[in-house]
Design a protein around this motif. Structure first.
Motif, PDB file in Angstrom:
ATOM      1  N   ALA A 278     -76.873 -74.306 -31.519  1.00 41.45           N
ATOM      2  CA  ALA A 278     -76.397 -73.833 -32.817  1.00 41.45           C
ATOM      3  C   ALA A 278     -77.039 -74.602 -33.963  1.00 41.45           C
ATOM      4  O   ALA A 278     -77.294 -74.044 -35.036  1.00 41.45           O
ATOM      5  N   VAL A 279     -77.307 -75.893 -33.757  1.00 45.89           N
ATOM      6  CA  VAL A 279     -77.957 -76.688 -34.798  1.00 45.89           C
ATOM      7  C   VAL A 279     -79.363 -76.174 -35.043  1.00 45.89           C
ATOM      8  O   VAL A 279     -79.826 -76.091 -36.190  1.00 45.89           O
ATOM      9  N   ARG A 280     -80.057 -75.797 -33.985  1.00 43.99           N
ATOM     10  CA  ARG A 280     -81.415 -75.264 -34.145  1.00 43.99           C
ATOM     11  C   ARG A 280     -81.389 -73.968 -34.953  1.00 43.99           C
ATOM     12  O   ARG A 280     -82.212 -73.759 -35.846  1.00 43.99           O
ATOM     13  N   HIS A 281     -80.431 -73.117 -34.613  1.00 44.45           N
ATOM     14  CA  HIS A 281     -80.385 -71.818 -35.278  1.00 44.45           C
ATOM     15  C   HIS A 281     -80.079 -71.965 -36.765  1.00 44.45           C
ATOM     16  O   HIS A 281     -80.743 -71.346 -37.602  1.00 44.45           O
ATOM     17  N   ILE A 282     -79.069 -72.748 -37.086  1.00 44.85           N
ATOM     18  CA  ILE A 282     -78.698 -72.859 -38.494  1.00 44.85           C
ATOM     19  C   ILE A 282     -79.759 -73.633 -39.277  1.00 44.85           C
ATOM     20  O   ILE A 282     -80.012 -73.344 -40.443  1.00 44.85           O
ATOM     21  N   SER A 283     -80.419 -74.605 -38.640  1.00 43.34           N
ATOM     22  CA  SER A 283     -81.484 -75.341 -39.326  1.00 43.34           C
ATOM     23  C   SER A 283     -82.657 -74.417 -39.631  1.00 43.34           C
ATOM     24  O   SER A 283     -83.220 -74.457 -40.730  1.00 43.34           O
ATOM     25  N   GLU A 284     -83.021 -73.589 -38.674  1.00 42.80           N
ATOM     26  CA  GLU A 284     -84.122 -72.654 -38.895  1.00 42.80           C
ATOM     27  C   GLU A 284     -83.749 -71.625 -39.958  1.00 42.80           C
ATOM     28  O   GLU A 284     -84.586 -71.235 -40.782  1.00 42.80           O
ATOM     29  N   SER A 285     -82.507 -71.201 -39.969  1.00 43.71           N
ATOM     30  CA  SER A 285     -82.061 -70.238 -40.987  1.00 43.71           C
ATOM     31  C   SER A 285     -82.094 -70.862 -42.377  1.00 43.71           C
ATOM     32  O   SER A 285     -82.450 -70.191 -43.353  1.00 43.71           O
ATOM     33  N   LEU A 286     -81.751 -72.133 -42.482  1.00 43.73           N
ATOM     34  CA  LEU A 286     -81.820 -72.812 -43.784  1.00 43.73           C
ATOM     35  C   LEU A 286     -83.255 -72.962 -44.246  1.00 43.73           C
ATOM     36  O   LEU A 286     -83.549 -72.823 -45.441  1.00 43.73           O
ATOM     37  N   ARG A 287     -84.161 -73.233 -43.321  1.00 46.17           N
ATOM     38  CA  ARG A 287     -85.575 -73.308 -43.715  1.00 46.17           C
ATOM     39  C   ARG A 287     -86.094 -71.947 -44.166  1.00 46.17           C
ATOM     40  O   ARG A 287     -86.893 -71.844 -45.103  1.00 46.17           O
ATOM     41  N   GLU A 288     -85.636 -70.906 -43.498  1.00 47.04           N
ATOM     42  CA  GLU A 288     -86.027 -69.556 -43.927  1.00 47.04           C
ATOM     43  C   GLU A 288     -85.470 -69.249 -45.312  1.00 47.04           C
ATOM     44  O   GLU A 288     -86.174 -68.657 -46.150  1.00 47.04           O
ATOM     45  N   LEU A 289     -84.220 -69.651 -45.565  1.00 48.17           N
ATOM     46  CA  LEU A 289     -83.634 -69.450 -46.884  1.00 48.17           C
ATOM     47  C   LEU A 289     -84.408 -70.221 -47.938  1.00 48.17           C
ATOM     48  O   LEU A 289     -84.676 -69.702 -49.037  1.00 48.17           O
ATOM     49  N   ARG A 290     -84.777 -71.445 -47.640  1.00 50.56           N
ATOM     50  CA  ARG A 290     -85.567 -72.256 -48.576  1.00 50.56           C
ATOM     51  C   ARG A 290     -86.894 -71.580 -48.905  1.00 50.56           C
ATOM     52  O   ARG A 290     -87.310 -71.508 -50.071  1.00 50.56           O
ATOM     53  N   THR A 291     -87.556 -71.041 -47.888  1.00 49.26           N
ATOM     54  CA  THR A 291     -88.835 -70.371 -48.109  1.00 49.26           C
ATOM     55  C   THR A 291     -88.653 -69.109 -48.950  1.00 49.26           C
ATOM     56  O   THR A 291     -89.453 -68.824 -49.852  1.00 49.26           O
ATOM     57  N   ASN A 292     -87.614 -68.352 -48.662  1.00 45.71           N
ATOM     58  CA  ASN A 292     -87.372 -67.124 -49.424  1.00 45.71           C
ATOM     59  C   ASN A 292     -87.093 -67.431 -50.896  1.00 45.71           C
ATOM     60  O   ASN A 292     -87.495 -66.665 -51.781  1.00 45.71           O
ATOM     61  N   ILE A 293     -86.390 -68.523 -51.160  1.00 43.07           N
ATOM     62  CA  ILE A 293     -86.142 -68.898 -52.559  1.00 43.07           C
ATOM     63  C   ILE A 293     -87.454 -69.239 -53.251  1.00 43.07           C
ATOM     64  O   ILE A 293     -87.686 -68.849 -54.406  1.00 43.07           O
ATOM     65  N   ASP A 294     -88.325 -69.957 -52.571  1.00 43.78           N
ATOM     66  CA  ASP A 294     -89.612 -70.324 -53.171  1.00 43.78           C
ATOM     67  C   ASP A 294     -90.461 -69.099 -53.470  1.00 43.78           C
ATOM     68  O   ASP A 294     -91.253 -69.095 -54.430  1.00 43.78           O
ATOM     69  N   PHE A 295     -90.304 -68.051 -52.660  1.00 44.16           N
ATOM     70  CA  PHE A 295     -91.137 -66.866 -52.849  1.00 44.16           C
ATOM     71  C   PHE A 295     -90.450 -65.800 -53.708  1.00 44.16           C
ATOM     72  O   PHE A 295     -90.970 -64.692 -53.813  1.00 44.16           O
ATOM     73  N   LEU A 296     -89.299 -66.115 -54.282  1.00 44.17           N
ATOM     74  CA  LEU A 296     -88.722 -65.183 -55.244  1.00 44.17           C
ATOM     75  C   LEU A 296     -89.656 -64.996 -56.429  1.00 44.17           C
ATOM     76  O   LEU A 296     -89.764 -63.907 -56.995  1.00 44.17           O
ATOM     77  N   ASP A 297     -90.317 -66.075 -56.816  1.00 44.33           N
ATOM     78  CA  ASP A 297     -91.328 -66.033 -57.866  1.00 44.33           C
ATOM     79  C   ASP A 297     -92.344 -67.118 -57.524  1.00 44.33           C
ATOM     80  O   ASP A 297     -92.093 -68.314 -57.718  1.00 44.33           O
ATOM     81  N   VAL A 298     -93.476 -66.701 -56.978  1.00 44.16           N
ATOM     82  CA  VAL A 298     -94.451 -67.679 -56.488  1.00 44.16           C
ATOM     83  C   VAL A 298     -94.977 -68.534 -57.622  1.00 44.16           C
ATOM     84  O   VAL A 298     -95.152 -69.758 -57.484  1.00 44.16           O
ATOM     85  N   ASP A 299     -95.243 -67.947 -58.785  1.00 40.32           N
ATOM     86  CA  ASP A 299     -95.801 -68.703 -59.898  1.00 40.32           C
ATOM     87  C   ASP A 299     -94.770 -69.608 -60.555  1.00 40.32           C
ATOM     88  O   ASP A 299     -95.104 -70.709 -61.003  1.00 40.32           O
ATOM     89  N   ASP A 300     -93.544 -69.166 -60.621  1.00 40.23           N
ATOM     90  CA  ASP A 300     -92.513 -69.958 -61.278  1.00 40.23           C
ATOM     91  C   ASP A 300     -91.206 -69.812 -60.497  1.00 40.23           C
ATOM     92  O   ASP A 300     -90.304 -69.090 -60.903  1.00 40.23           O
ATOM     93  N   PRO A 301     -91.085 -70.501 -59.352  1.00 35.12           N
ATOM     94  CA  PRO A 301     -89.855 -70.379 -58.560  1.00 35.12           C
ATOM     95  C   PRO A 301     -88.661 -70.934 -59.310  1.00 35.12           C
ATOM     96  O   PRO A 301     -88.799 -71.800 -60.171  1.00 35.12           O
ATOM     97  N   PRO A 302     -87.475 -70.441 -59.013  1.00 37.61           N
ATOM     98  CA  PRO A 302     -86.272 -70.924 -59.707  1.00 37.61           C
ATOM     99  C   PRO A 302     -86.024 -72.401 -59.404  1.00 37.61           C
ATOM    100  O   PRO A 302     -86.142 -72.843 -58.257  1.00 37.61           O
TER     101      PRO A 302
END
Length: 579
Positions: A278-302
């Motif tokens: 379960a730790v692996r799954h939630i850790s990987e999901s958090l990394r995916e969430l982090r990446t998705n936030i960064d790609f909301l706006d590649v030039d100027d992320p929130p």
């Protein structure tokens, strides 16, 4: 696409398909099972209570003198057989008459009326045969057999009387003489009725089948009705179908985090992936969430992000704490601010002092150097607790002082996460969203309702705020609404996370604690503070990086008594434990 289905999808209602019915059946399998068992038990009870009825069958054979005589010719036999067949229907009608019932009552000594007895008898004459069949019903097996046999005997007697032509003639001495001719046809018993071994009514098998089917249909109707009015979000598809906002992350359910004092996942900073799947799954999901936030706006992320939810208990504080750690693991500077001034949790989550914090800084009673804490010296993660519980949280969170404080951190290249109160009970989160880059709305699978989430989004739109996306939390990893976490298998996560942990460990051991000047994002994105800014103590981020080993201000001061909080509109013990 047909117009009806298109309109259905536009209203956010799932089209009715076979797959949809199967999902409803799987979701409410317990109700279907209860209906099936309940219907069967009720049918069984009816068969026990209802009086039993036994049925016995007997038959007779119509004969004529020509057919019974061995010396008759073929023509005579044929004529007799034709005569018997022509009389069969008349004899069957005779069997339903009152006179036969009276003979049977006298024969068996029954205590009933002829009319009631006739209702228990069925007499038939199969077409083009010389056979009479009698079917008798009774409350006992022996009674049904006796009644069927007695009925054949009574019919044979009455038929003999009719066919013999009995008459009375007067004699010379004034007396009468009864003359009897040979009967033209007789009814002979062909097959005696056997004693039935089981009742014909109620038919237990039929009753049980009908009861089970009726219970199953009623249970399925209940499931359809329940599904129609169940507005809870259960999967990412439900969010995509009903909302116009993107889903930027799904986090699996981890029961150990629900209601825990510390909302951090196990070994989140060290990527210990081999201890628990379960730790692996939630850790990987958090990394995916982090990446998705960064790609909301590649030039100027929130950089200034509010993390909130529609109602308490959806896990927004857990998401905020673990997302902050996950972002800091990439080497960036992250500031986690506990902006929930009504029910703060960040101080307990990171086990840091929380007597003074954001409210004291905004009120001018304390400085950042005294209130901000760095929980892990190996991560550029800084925590600003809520501090004293103020009587006016909304005014403080909507003040220019907080806006300038967040912007000063952003100007230094830091990512600021604000753990805000839920949107529906109070207006704090909506006020914060209007002054930042946007908000992440955390929804809990199986708990958050569609209408609640829709109202939360409308609250943000009302203040001209930006909804960055929706994070679906507590998604089951097993069952109907499960999400395919870890579909590459345990070895994939285990090996990658193990190597990643080693790389992170070696990198941290070699590098010095980062400063704002060495942080590439901080140098490239630094902006001068706005005129009149009171909290832009530039450079703020540089002042937060202390020398390794030196005690921080929070650890140096003596603990203070924390003021008693003022109850807010959603302050209750149950919601506090759930968040």
């Amino acid at each position: 696409m047909p117009p009806l289905e298109h309109a259905t999808l536009r209203r956010g209602i799932a089209p009715v398909t076979l797959e949809a019915y199967l999902r409803i059946a799987r979701r409410y399998w317990l109700a279907l099972l209860v209906g099936l068992v309940g219907g069967t038990l009720i049918a069984f009870a009816v068969t026990v209570i209802q009086p039993k009825t036994y049925t016995a069958d007997s038959s007779g054979f119509i004969t004529t003198p020509s057919t019974s005589s061995s010396g008759s010719g073929v023509g005579t036999a044929v004529a007799g057989d034709t005569y018997a067949k022509s009389r069969a229907k008349s004899y069957a009608d005779l069997g339903k008459k009152r006179v036969v019932a009276e003979d049977v009552i006298q024969d068996l000594g029954l205590n009933t009326t002829p009319e009631q007895l006739v209702d228990q008898i069925t007499v038939t004459a199969p077409t083009d045969t010389v056979t009479i069949k009698v079917s008798a019903k009774a409350s006992t097996a022996q009674g049904a057999s006796d009644l069927a046999n007695a009925w054949i005997r009574a019919m044979s007697t009455e038929i003999a009387k009719l066919e013999s032509g009995e008459s009375e003639n007067a004699t010379g001495d004034g007396t009468t003489q009864q003359t009897t001719a040979t009967p033209a046809a007789t009814l002979t018993s062909l097959e005696s009725a056997a004693v039935p071994t089981s009742p014909t009514s109620p038919n237990r098998r039929l009753y049980l089948a009908v009861g089970a089917l009726a219970g199953l249909l009623l249970a399925f109707g209940y499931a359809l009705l329940r599904n129609q009015y169940d507005k809870r979000i259960r999967s990412a598809d439900d969010v995509a179908r009903t909302m116009q906002k993107p889903i930027i992350g799904t986090l699996p359910l981890e029961k150990a985090l629900v209601g825990a004092s510390s909302r951090l996942i196990q070994d989140a900073g060290q990527h210990d992936a081999r201890r628990h799947s379960a730790v692996r799954h939630i850790s990987e999901s958090l990394r995916e969430l982090r990446t998705n936030i960064d790609f909301l706006d590649v030039d100027d992320p929130p950089r200034g992000i509010v993390i909130t939810s529609a109602l308490p208990g959806d896990g927004k504080s857990t998401v905020a704490a673990n997302l902050a750690v996950t972002m800091a693991e990439t080497g960036r500077t992250v500031i986690l601010i506990d902006a929930d001034l009504r029910k703060p949790t960040v101080a307990n989550t990171f086990n840091v002092p929380g007597e003074v914090g954001l409210s004291d800084v905004l009120a001018g009673r304390a400085t950042l150097e005294v209130t901000i804490t760095r929980p892990d010296p190996q991560l550029d993660l800084f925590v600003l607790p809520a501090g004293s519980i103020p009587p006016n949280p909304s005014e403080l969170l909507g003040s220019d002082a907080l806006h300038e404080l967040v912007q000063s951190f952003v100007a230094e290249g830091a990512t600021v996460l604000l753990d805000a109160p839920p949107l529906l009970p109070v207006t704090d989160a909506a006020v914060l969203t209007a002054r930042t880059d946007g908000a992440l709305i955390v929804a809990s699978a199986g708990q958050t309702r569609v209408d609640s989430l829709q109202q939360a989004l409308e609250r943000i739109d009302a203040v001209k705020g930006t909804t960055l996306g929706i994070v679906l939390n507590r998604v089951p990893t097993k069952g109907l609404d499960s999400y395919a976490y870890g579909y590459y298998g345990g070895d994939y996560y285990g090996e990658e996370s193990d190597h990643s942990s080693k790389r992170h460990g070696s990198r941290r051991s070699r590098r010095q604690r980062p400063t704002a000047q060495s942080h590439p994002r901080a140098v490239s994105s630094r902006r001068p503070p706005a005129p009149g800014t009171t909290h832009a103590r530039a450079p703020l981020v540089e002042s937060l990086h202390r020398t390794p080993g030196a005690p921080g201000p929070q650890q140096a001061r003596s603990p203070q008594r924390r003021p008693q909080p003022l109850l807010g509109p959603y302050d209750d013990a149950t919601t506090s434990s759930r968040r």
